[in-house]
Design a protein around this motif. Structure first.
Motif, PDB file in Angstrom:
ATOM      1  N   LEU A 116      66.967  61.525 148.253  1.00 38.16           N
ATOM      2  CA  LEU A 116      67.887  61.586 149.493  1.00 38.16           C
ATOM      3  C   LEU A 116      68.641  63.046 149.755  1.00 38.16           C
ATOM      4  O   LEU A 116      68.654  63.511 151.063  1.00 38.16           O
ATOM      5  CB  LEU A 116      69.104  60.497 149.213  1.00 38.16           C
ATOM      6  N   VAL A 117      69.071  63.516 148.645  1.00 34.80           N
ATOM      7  CA  VAL A 117      69.665  64.931 148.984  1.00 34.80           C
ATOM      8  C   VAL A 117      68.818  65.819 149.186  1.00 34.80           C
ATOM      9  O   VAL A 117      68.818  66.517 150.297  1.00 34.80           O
ATOM     10  CB  VAL A 117      70.242  65.270 147.704  1.00 34.80           C
TER      11      VAL A 117
ATOM     12  N   ASN B 103      66.094  65.617 151.378  1.00 32.35           N
ATOM     13  CA  ASN B 103      65.764  65.433 152.587  1.00 32.35           C
ATOM     14  C   ASN B 103      66.935  65.604 153.783  1.00 32.35           C
ATOM     15  O   ASN B 103      66.818  65.486 154.956  1.00 32.35           O
ATOM     16  CB  ASN B 103      65.392  63.856 152.831  1.00 32.35           C
ATOM     17  N   LEU B 104      68.063  65.847 153.082  1.00 40.57           N
ATOM     18  CA  LEU B 104      69.091  66.460 154.111  1.00 40.57           C
ATOM     19  C   LEU B 104      68.903  67.588 154.695  1.00 40.57           C
ATOM     20  O   LEU B 104      68.205  68.666 154.296  1.00 40.57           O
ATOM     21  CB  LEU B 104      70.450  66.414 153.469  1.00 40.57           C
TER      22      LEU B 104
ATOM     23  N   ALA C 296      70.856  71.656 150.093  1.00 42.20           N
ATOM     24  CA  ALA C 296      70.502  70.460 149.623  1.00 42.20           C
ATOM     25  C   ALA C 296      69.342  70.356 148.598  1.00 42.20           C
ATOM     26  O   ALA C 296      69.432  69.518 147.443  1.00 42.20           O
ATOM     27  CB  ALA C 296      69.933  69.497 150.923  1.00 42.20           C
TER      28      ALA C 296
ATOM     29  N   SER D  46      69.562  69.063 144.845  1.00 41.04           N
ATOM     30  CA  SER D  46      68.450  68.210 144.341  1.00 41.04           C
ATOM     31  C   SER D  46      67.938  68.666 143.226  1.00 41.04           C
ATOM     32  O   SER D  46      67.598  67.851 142.186  1.00 41.04           O
ATOM     33  CB  SER D  46      67.708  67.779 145.684  1.00 41.04           C
TER      34      SER D  46
END
Length: 255
Positions: free
Chosen positions: A190-191, A193-194, A199, A203
């Motif tokens: 999730l992080v 793909n920020l 990010a 990650s």
């Protein structure tokens, strides 16, 4: 009585506590069937479609995917066994048997982590053997296996300690499992793909990214290395164990 004697006695008690209940064996058998079964399916696919196997690939490469299942299964086992007596209230007689909480923490962490690591290594090795038995053209070089299993020992051992620490800190199987899955799978993806530069850095510092890099050789940042991935996993494992140990040592067992 010496500390070594007490520690050995506590380790034997922890071993009996974990492996004298049916649920531990059921989870291990199910995990083994799944991991080795996935390896066997990969072997069947390779045997039927030999052209789909990249040149130079080995059975260890084919079994990498099964290592992720082994990781989540062994972390689940570590969480379950570390929180079981808190859920049933058996932690009270456990502490009566081993009143030195530091000794209990050491014995529990060592027995669970070593047990689930050996189990995970055995199953991934079994999956690799299944691949080469079914698809005989896929080699099983010993040297690569030792390197791959060396990295997997770090992944499984640190994953187990992470699960144990979270389990002791939360004293809840469900809460610890949710946190472990979030740290190992959900948050890293999730992080990463920020749409922010920071990010990917965040990650890459999560335990799931370190595990993925050691298993697949890929991570959210191009500058990740084996050493940095290992350091990330060790740091998270140590931090979680310290947090869980602090709660075990400092707070009442019934709360």
């Amino acid at each position: 009585m010496s500390t070594a004697t007490v520690l050995a006695r506590a380790a034997r008690a922890e071993w009996s506590r974990i492996w004298s209940v049916r649920s531990s064996w059921v989870l291990v058998v199910c995990l083994g069937l799944f991991v080795v079964g996935v390896g066997a399916l990969a072997g069947v696919d390779a045997a039927r479609n030999p052209g789909s196997v990249p040149p130079g690939s080995t059975a260890w490469d084919g079994a990498r995917f099964t290592a992720m299942f082994a990781l989540f299964g062994t972390v689940a086992l570590a969480v379950m066994t570390s929180t079981a007596d808190h859920g049933t209230g058996a932690i009270v007689p456990t502490l009566q048997w081993t009143p030195r909480r530091g000794v209990l923490l050491t014995a529990r962490s060592a027995v669970i982590a070593l047990s689930v690591t050996v189990i995970g290594i055995a199953f991934v090795t079994g999956a690799s053997i299944a691949i080469t038995l079914i698809a005989s053209e896929v080699a099983l070089p010993v040297g690569q296996g030792l390197r791959s299993m060396g990295d997997l020992v770090v992944v499984l051992g640190c994953g187990a300690l992470l699960g144990i620490g979270l389990g002791l800190a939360t004293r809840s199987t469900a809460a610890a499992l949710v946190l472990a899955i979030a740290l190992l799978l959900v948050l890293p993806l999730l992080v990463a793909n920020l749409p922010f530069d920071w990010a990917t850095t965040v990650s890459s510092r999560l335990p799931g990214s370190g595990a993925l890099f050691l298993i697949f050789g890929e991570g959210p940042r191009d500058d990740m290395t084996v050493a940095s991935a290992r350091l990330t996993l060790v740091a998270w494992a140590a931090g979680a164990t310290a947090l869980g140990g602090w709660r075990l040592l400092r707070s009442d067992a019934g709360h």
